[in-house]
Design a protein around this motif. Sequence first.
Motif, PDB file in Angstrom:
ATOM      1  N   LEU A  53      45.319 -14.638  46.565  1.00 23.62           N
ATOM      2  CA  LEU A  53      44.490 -14.510  45.373  1.00 23.62           C
ATOM      3  C   LEU A  53      44.366 -13.032  45.042  1.00 23.62           C
ATOM      4  N   ILE A  54      44.838 -12.643  43.877  1.00 22.12           N
ATOM      5  CA  ILE A  54      44.685 -11.279  43.400  1.00 22.12           C
ATOM      6  C   ILE A  54      43.620 -11.320  42.327  1.00 22.12           C
ATOM      7  N   LYS A  55      42.471 -10.735  42.656  1.00 23.33           N
ATOM      8  CA  LYS A  55      41.345 -10.764  41.726  1.00 23.33           C
ATOM      9  C   LYS A  55      41.471  -9.633  40.724  1.00 23.33           C
ATOM     10  N   LYS A  56      41.152  -9.924  39.493  1.00 19.39           N
ATOM     11  CA  LYS A  56      41.225  -8.936  38.414  1.00 19.39           C
ATOM     12  C   LYS A  56      39.838  -8.597  37.921  1.00 19.39           C
ATOM     13  N   LYS A  57      39.596  -7.360  37.654  1.00 23.01           N
ATOM     14  CA  LYS A  57      38.401  -6.835  36.987  1.00 23.01           C
ATOM     15  C   LYS A  57      37.122  -7.625  37.257  1.00 23.01           C
ATOM     16  N   GLY A  58      36.389  -7.179  38.225  1.00 28.08           N
ATOM     17  CA  GLY A  58      35.091  -7.782  38.462  1.00 28.08           C
ATOM     18  C   GLY A  58      34.981  -8.490  39.794  1.00 28.08           C
ATOM     19  N   GLY A  59      36.092  -8.736  40.468  1.00 29.03           N
ATOM     20  CA  GLY A  59      36.037  -9.385  41.769  1.00 29.03           C
ATOM     21  C   GLY A  59      35.759  -8.367  42.857  1.00 29.03           C
ATOM     22  N   ASP A  60      35.418  -8.846  44.051  1.00 32.95           N
ATOM     23  CA  ASP A  60      35.146  -7.938  45.165  1.00 32.95           C
ATOM     24  C   ASP A  60      36.374  -7.120  45.532  1.00 32.95           C
ATOM     25  N   ASP A  61      37.544  -7.726  45.445  1.00 37.05           N
ATOM     26  CA  ASP A  61      38.797  -7.029  45.753  1.00 37.05           C
ATOM     27  C   ASP A  61      39.462  -6.594  44.458  1.00 37.05           C
ATOM     28  N   MET A  62      38.698  -5.988  43.582  1.00 35.98           N
ATOM     29  CA  MET A  62      39.151  -5.674  42.237  1.00 35.98           C
ATOM     30  C   MET A  62      40.400  -4.795  42.250  1.00 35.98           C
ATOM     31  N   ILE A  63      41.378  -5.187  41.475  1.00 33.28           N
ATOM     32  CA  ILE A  63      42.589  -4.417  41.268  1.00 33.28           C
ATOM     33  C   ILE A  63      42.768  -4.279  39.767  1.00 33.28           C
ATOM     34  N   GLU A  64      42.717  -3.066  39.272  1.00 31.83           N
ATOM     35  CA  GLU A  64      42.936  -2.842  37.850  1.00 31.83           C
ATOM     36  C   GLU A  64      44.406  -3.095  37.536  1.00 31.83           C
ATOM     37  N   ASP A  65      44.698  -3.400  36.287  1.00 32.99           N
ATOM     38  CA  ASP A  65      46.057  -3.747  35.894  1.00 32.99           C
ATOM     39  C   ASP A  65      47.087  -2.681  36.260  1.00 32.99           C
ATOM     40  N   GLU A  66      46.739  -1.411  36.158  1.00 39.73           N
ATOM     41  CA  GLU A  66      47.707  -0.351  36.388  1.00 39.73           C
ATOM     42  C   GLU A  66      47.617   0.251  37.792  1.00 39.73           C
ATOM     43  N   ASP A  67      46.645  -0.154  38.592  1.00 39.14           N
ATOM     44  CA  ASP A  67      46.492   0.417  39.925  1.00 39.14           C
ATOM     45  C   ASP A  67      47.518  -0.156  40.886  1.00 39.14           C
ATOM     46  N   ASP A  68      47.938   0.690  41.829  1.00 38.79           N
ATOM     47  CA  ASP A  68      48.782   0.210  42.913  1.00 38.79           C
ATOM     48  C   ASP A  68      47.878  -0.348  44.001  1.00 38.79           C
ATOM     49  N   TYR A  69      48.321  -1.400  44.641  1.00 42.60           N
ATOM     50  CA  TYR A  69      47.591  -1.974  45.762  1.00 42.60           C
ATOM     51  C   TYR A  69      48.569  -2.132  46.917  1.00 42.60           C
ATOM     52  N   PHE A  70      48.166  -1.681  48.088  1.00 43.82           N
ATOM     53  CA  PHE A  70      49.011  -1.767  49.269  1.00 43.82           C
ATOM     54  C   PHE A  70      48.230  -2.479  50.354  1.00 43.82           C
ATOM     55  N   ASP A  71      48.763  -3.588  50.822  1.00 43.07           N
ATOM     56  CA  ASP A  71      48.092  -4.345  51.870  1.00 43.07           C
ATOM     57  C   ASP A  71      48.135  -3.604  53.194  1.00 43.07           C
ATOM     58  N   ASN A  72      49.183  -2.791  53.388  1.00 37.97           N
ATOM     59  CA  ASN A  72      49.290  -2.008  54.612  1.00 37.97           C
ATOM     60  C   ASN A  72      50.208  -0.806  54.391  1.00 37.97           C
ATOM     61  N   ILE A  73      50.280   0.064  55.369  1.00 36.94           N
ATOM     62  CA  ILE A  73      51.061   1.301  55.272  1.00 36.94           C
ATOM     63  C   ILE A  73      52.558   0.994  55.136  1.00 36.94           C
ATOM     64  N   GLY A  74      53.033  -0.037  55.813  1.00 38.03           N
ATOM     65  CA  GLY A  74      54.458  -0.392  55.730  1.00 38.03           C
ATOM     66  C   GLY A  74      54.866  -0.743  54.306  1.00 38.03           C
ATOM     67  N   ILE A  75      54.014  -1.497  53.610  1.00 42.19           N
ATOM     68  CA  ILE A  75      54.301  -1.849  52.219  1.00 42.19           C
ATOM     69  C   ILE A  75      54.224  -0.608  51.340  1.00 42.19           C
ATOM     70  N   ARG A  76      53.243   0.237  51.603  1.00 47.45           N
ATOM     71  CA  ARG A  76      53.103   1.475  50.822  1.00 47.45           C
ATOM     72  C   ARG A  76      54.357   2.339  50.956  1.00 47.45           C
ATOM     73  N   LYS A  77      54.870   2.470  52.174  1.00 37.98           N
ATOM     74  CA  LYS A  77      56.081   3.260  52.405  1.00 37.98           C
ATOM     75  C   LYS A  77      57.286   2.614  51.734  1.00 37.98           C
ATOM     76  N   ALA A  78      57.400   1.302  51.827  1.00 38.60           N
ATOM     77  CA  ALA A  78      58.526   0.609  51.198  1.00 38.60           C
ATOM     78  C   ALA A  78      58.524   0.810  49.689  1.00 38.60           C
ATOM     79  N   ILE A  79      57.346   0.773  49.079  1.00 37.23           N
ATOM     80  CA  ILE A  79      57.247   0.982  47.628  1.00 37.23           C
ATOM     81  C   ILE A  79      57.595   2.425  47.284  1.00 37.23           C
ATOM     82  N   LEU A  80      57.122   3.377  48.079  1.00 37.41           N
ATOM     83  CA  LEU A  80      57.452   4.784  47.855  1.00 37.41           C
ATOM     84  C   LEU A  80      58.965   4.999  47.907  1.00 37.41           C
ATOM     85  N   LEU A  81      59.611   4.470  48.928  1.00 33.90           N
ATOM     86  CA  LEU A  81      61.056   4.648  49.067  1.00 33.90           C
ATOM     87  C   LEU A  81      61.832   3.912  47.980  1.00 33.90           C
TER      88      LEU A  81
END
Length: 160
Positions: free
Chosen positions: A71-99
């Motif tokens: 479940l990806i909550k949009k605008k107003g949820g506890d785990d709010m993710i704005e439309d243009e924000d990056d979200y990384f569940d963990n460092i491995g995913i963050r690194k993979a996206i960077l590369l």
Amino acid sequence: MYNDDNAVNVMHVGTLFPTKKNEDGESKGGVILLQIQKKQGMKGNKNLNMKIEISYEDQNGTKFKNEQDVLIKKKGGDDMIEDEDDYFDNIGIRKAILLTRYVLLMKDWINSTNNAWKLMVDDEYKHKFKEFSVYFESEMKQIGDDTLEQELNIIQKLSD
């Protein structure tokens, strides 16, 4: 992947080459990234609810299956993710996206050159590389991986 009870086969990978884990139980490599885009007409504040299923067979023919509700909550949820924000569940995913972004920028630059034998960096790409190097260095620090220094040096050299 399932969304609102509609099953969609997003990707099929015929083979995987797993990597060995180190003494801390971590492994490098083997990341598959999927970029999820909203369907046309989907409201910006609607949550995205999906069921992701992965199934595979090991070398002995034993079949495995794993399902996860996401479940990806949009605008107003506890785990709010704005439309243009990056979200990384963990460092491995963050690194993979960077590369991945690094590789896409390099491919874009190579494809934009007219001379297949000699790559030149024009002013447009010098500017792109300079901006990307700031982002890359910031992400490298967030990830805490100094082995990315080689790629950062390449980007900085191309921006000079």
